[in-house]
Design a protein around this motif. Structure first.
Motif, mmCIF file in Angstrom:
data_model
loop_
_atom_site.group_PDB
_atom_site.id
_atom_site.type_symbol
_atom_site.label_atom_id
_atom_site.label_comp_id
_atom_site.label_asym_id
_atom_site.label_seq_id
_atom_site.Cartn_x
_atom_site.Cartn_y
_atom_site.Cartn_z
ATOM 1 N N SER A 152 72.532 39.263 26.117
ATOM 2 C CA SER A 152 71.982 40.602 27.370
ATOM 3 C C SER A 152 70.726 41.589 27.272
ATOM 4 O O SER A 152 71.249 41.797 26.385
ATOM 5 C CB SER A 152 73.105 40.924 28.293
ATOM 6 O OG SER A 152 73.814 42.018 27.743
ATOM 7 N N ILE A 153 69.555 41.488 28.897
ATOM 8 C CA ILE A 153 69.354 43.008 28.101
ATOM 9 C C ILE A 153 69.796 44.549 27.630
ATOM 10 O O ILE A 153 69.486 44.972 26.770
ATOM 11 C CB ILE A 153 68.585 43.088 29.217
ATOM 12 C CG1 ILE A 153 66.878 43.965 28.738
ATOM 13 C CG2 ILE A 153 69.213 43.718 30.441
ATOM 14 C CD1 ILE A 153 66.034 43.065 28.270
ATOM 15 N N GLY A 154 70.914 44.596 28.451
ATOM 16 C CA GLY A 154 71.682 45.760 27.853
ATOM 17 C C GLY A 154 72.544 45.635 26.250
ATOM 18 O O GLY A 154 72.402 47.162 25.555
ATOM 19 N N THR A 210 65.759 53.421 18.193
ATOM 20 C CA THR A 210 64.742 52.898 18.398
ATOM 21 C C THR A 210 64.040 53.751 19.440
ATOM 22 O O THR A 210 64.947 54.104 20.795
ATOM 23 C CB THR A 210 64.280 51.598 18.776
ATOM 24 O OG1 THR A 210 65.264 50.824 17.311
ATOM 25 C CG2 THR A 210 63.257 51.155 19.027
ATOM 26 N N PRO A 211 62.965 54.942 19.795
ATOM 27 C CA PRO A 211 63.107 55.427 21.284
ATOM 28 C C PRO A 211 62.864 54.606 22.072
ATOM 29 O O PRO A 211 63.038 55.051 22.996
ATOM 30 C CB PRO A 211 61.895 56.546 20.563
ATOM 31 C CG PRO A 211 61.730 55.777 19.169
ATOM 32 C CD PRO A 211 62.228 55.260 18.650
ATOM 33 N N PHE A 212 62.281 53.924 21.982
ATOM 34 C CA PHE A 212 61.786 53.187 23.200
ATOM 35 C C PHE A 212 61.925 51.508 22.951
ATOM 36 O O PHE A 212 61.860 51.188 22.362
ATOM 37 C CB PHE A 212 60.141 52.808 23.215
ATOM 38 C CG PHE A 212 59.028 54.717 23.328
ATOM 39 C CD1 PHE A 212 59.595 55.311 24.262
ATOM 40 C CD2 PHE A 212 58.648 55.070 22.433
ATOM 41 C CE1 PHE A 212 59.455 56.994 24.308
ATOM 42 C CE2 PHE A 212 58.685 56.747 21.919
ATOM 43 C CZ PHE A 212 59.455 57.790 23.123
ATOM 44 N N CYS A 213 62.255 51.314 24.269
ATOM 45 C CA CYS A 213 62.130 49.449 24.782
ATOM 46 C C CYS A 213 61.308 49.369 25.445
ATOM 47 O O CYS A 213 61.575 49.719 26.869
ATOM 48 C CB CYS A 213 63.917 49.370 24.829
ATOM 49 S SG CYS A 213 65.125 49.668 23.367
ATOM 50 N N ILE A 214 60.627 48.128 25.458
ATOM 51 C CA ILE A 214 59.917 47.963 26.713
ATOM 52 C C ILE A 214 60.338 46.081 27.025
ATOM 53 O O ILE A 214 60.589 45.250 26.184
ATOM 54 C CB ILE A 214 58.780 47.599 26.637
ATOM 55 C CG1 ILE A 214 57.764 49.179 25.321
ATOM 56 C CG2 ILE A 214 57.859 46.776 26.725
ATOM 57 C CD1 ILE A 214 56.517 48.702 24.998
ATOM 58 N N THR A 215 60.507 45.813 28.477
ATOM 59 C CA THR A 215 61.248 45.011 29.267
ATOM 60 C C THR A 215 60.078 44.337 29.865
ATOM 61 O O THR A 215 59.358 44.672 30.389
ATOM 62 C CB THR A 215 61.939 45.123 29.965
ATOM 63 O OG1 THR A 215 63.344 46.132 29.103
ATOM 64 C CG2 THR A 215 63.200 44.011 29.967
#
Ligand code: ATP
Length: 606
Positions: free
Chosen positions: A545-547, A558-563
């Motif tokens: 899951s995305i969560g 990881t400071p950034f996640c891109i969806t």
């Protein structure tokens, strides 16, 4: 006493490091090897980032520093000249009972970490002796946790010495004194004894133990081809000083930077990677003019006026200002990679703590969970190192400065005499200290001072020397944080967020398609991944899951996640080719065009 909370925190950190692939025990499947550690996939990236940032800030962004990469094994005479063969040792004691080796100067630091010492501190709060409770403990639990402690082996006699002490002086005992009494069986013969931190047994008197690892070069193992694994990277810089200066066309003041492996056969490696037997250093030797040359050239020697950064280097700076400058520069570096000043402390070594050649040394300490300890040392080492290698190798290590020669001729005779004398005295003091006969020292110091008048001198040095592994440990312990999330059903879960500064974070950005079974989402996500991965360490993840995927990245720091979602594909036409960017530390999300991702992310991670 070590806070139990700190121990617990370290246990959690060590376990996270293994579970997520930051740090593994070296040779783990063979039971490990004490004092050696491996960096896993995330740790290797973290370490690489830290070294790259140090190298860039120390060399590429400065006009006055050149780099070097020397061998680990060097000519053995180097270590004789540097003093390492004779004096690079730690005081070591052996436990007469359990035979363990202990660094004598760390006994009192190690003791509170052990169960038996903690039990005694609880039995005698504030140093107030309770003989009955001590006796009970000695006949019970003490047998198991401190079998070799005098109190356990011979409680009545041991307690009788303690009773005598309390009778003579009813004041509560200092913790150290209390432990010593409880370790002492034959007070009249031995005086107070120092206990082994492990079993409470008696330690032998300390003797020096050389920390250098020895090996041999060539096929024959004999004293003629004995050599050492370098215990520091600095010495290679001194012996290559001339080559680097000439080839890089630098002039004093300038520095030479090097990073690489160093090896020390530490008596007691401890505190996870903090004290290892194989580690990496990042060292700068910054060469400056002696103050006498500065004064001849500038008419004066500027000294520190106020605490803090003294600003851009100036020609009239003496060694003290250069030293202050490097302390502040190094603190600035730490702040720039996410260790705020509040996590650091400066420790100015007292005169009696300084190495014999050092004029001043500041340790930059970091507040580790197990205590505030050294991260980096910044020493003003005078001209000791180059002088030693000049004398041992017979090769000149001095520099010639035409402007100094000219400036000297313009000084008054009085000034010339004053500077000549000061330089002569300093050189003679060094030579006599190194065991040179007084007459010979007089002749050599006279020649050195005559040389100064002709524009020649041996450069002095300021040495900021940092440990990569200690810094990594500092960054990991500082980044570690726990958050508790509660779901709609009221069920709460505690998870870890590693709050690394984006510049050091092992993975900079993760690319996540909302669903893995929608080929259009996956295709778009792969395009974004391909765009970013050439510029920064990018991770692609479509599992779960995305969560769950966010949580995995939070744990990796990881400071950034891109969806990539359906809007990215144009479900809402105005959002075509945009993505959601999630910030690790506060969970904030924003919508950004794919075309702007690089210009958005790059300044944040560099
Ligand atoms: P300590 O007093 O803690 O043993 P030191 O004063 O001997 O350290 P230096 O010789 O000044 O250390 O080395 C410079 C830096 O190298 C230290 O500040 C530290 O960051 C790192 N370092 C030294 N010894 C070790 C070690 N055994 N393991 C990991 N890092 C080390």
């Amino acid at each position: 006493m070590a806070e139990p909370k700190a121990t617990e925190l370290m246990e959690k950190i060590v376990s996270l490091c293994k579970r997520r692939g930051f740090i593994f025990q070296s040779s783990e499947i063979y039971g490990g090897i004490n004092g050696f550690w491996d960096y896993g996939p995330l740790g290797a990236e973290l370490k690489r980032n830290v070294k790259e940032l140090w190298w860039t800030s120390m060399t590429r962004l400065r006009d006055d520093v050149a780099g070097l990469e020397a061998t680990i094994i060097m000519h053995p005479q180097i270590w004789k000249a540097s003093g390492h063969v004779d004096t690079f040792s730690d005081p070591m004691s052996t436990c007469r009972h359990c035979k363990k080796l202990v660094r004598a100067d760390q006994v009192w630091e190690q003791l509170p970490e052990n169960a038996w010492a903690q039990a005694i501190a609880e039995l005698c709060p504030g140093g107030h002796v309770d003989s009955a409770r001590l006796l009970g403990w000695a006949k019970g639990k003490g047998q198991r946790v401190a079998p070799n402690l005098a109190l356990v082996r011979n409680p009545e006699t041991t307690l009788s010495w303690l009773a005598e002490r309390v009778q003579q002086n009813p004041a509560p005992l200092e913790t150290k004194e209390l432990y010593q009494y409880l370790a002492t069986e034959q007070f009249r013969q031995t005086g107070l004894v120092t206990p082994c931190p492990h079993c409470g047994g008696e330690l032998t008197a300390p003797r020096p133990f050389n920390l250098m690892f020895k090996t041999h070069y060539g096929p024959v193992e004999s004293d003629d081809n004995l050599c050492y694994l370098r215990p520091e990277t600095a010495q290679a810089i001194f012996v290559q000083f001339k080559n680097v200066m000439e080839t890089s066309r630098q002039r004093v003041p300038f520095g030479i930077a090097q990073m690489g492996k160093a090896f020390r056969n530490e008596v007691t490696p401890r505190n996870y990677t903090f004290r290892s037997r194989e580690f990496e250093q990042m060292e700068l030797e910054f060469f400056i003019k002696p103050d006498e040359a500065v004064e001849a050239l500038s008419g004066t020697v500027a000294v520190p006026q106020a605490p803090g950064h003294p600003g851009e280097p100036q020609a009239d700076w003496g060694w003290q200002l250069w030293h202050q400058y490097w302390v502040e520069e190094r603190i600035k570096f730490y702040e720039g990679i996410g260790l705020p000043r509040t996590t650091l402390e400066e420790y100015w070594q007292k005169p009696e703590e300084l190495a014999h050649y050092a004029r001043a040394c500041v340790d930059i300490l970091f507040k580790f969970p197990f205590g505030t300890q050294e991260l980096e040392g910044i020493a003003a080492r005078g001209d000791f190192d180059l002088s030693q290698h000049a004398r041992a190798s017979g090769k000149p290590m001095g520099v010639f400065d035409e402007t100094l020669r000219t400036a000297w001729t313009k000084l008054t005779k009085e000034k010339q005499d004053e500077l000549w004398k000061r330089y002569y005295e300093a050189r003679k003091k060094y030579l006599v200290k190194m065991g040179v006969e007084p007459e010979v020292a007089t002749t050599e110091a006279t020649a050195d001072a005559d040389g100064l008048a002709k524009g020649q001198y041996i450069a002095h040095v300021i040495e900021p020397s940092a440990g990569v592994d200690r810094l990594i440990l500092g960054l990991i312990t500082h980044a570690y944080s726990e958050v508790t999330d509660t779901d709609d059903k009221g069920k709460s879960e505690t998870r870890v967020i590693m709050r690394f500064h984006p510049r050091v974070a092992p993975i900079k950005v993760a690319v996540l398609p909302l669903l893995k079974n929608k080929p259009e989402l996956v295709k778009k996500a792969q395009e974004v991944f391909a765009l970013l991965r050439t510029q920064m360490n990018t991770y692609y993840d479509e599992a779960g899951s995305i969560g769950r995927r966010y949580a995995r990245q939070d744990e990796a720091g990881t400071p950034f996640c891109i969806t990539i979602d359906f809007d990215s594909l144009g479900e809402k036409p105005e959002l075509l080719n945009t993505v959601t960017l999630r910030h690790r530390d506060d969970g904030r999300q924003e919508r950004l065009p794919i075309a702007e991702l690089l210009s958005y992310l790059l300044p944040k991670i560099r």
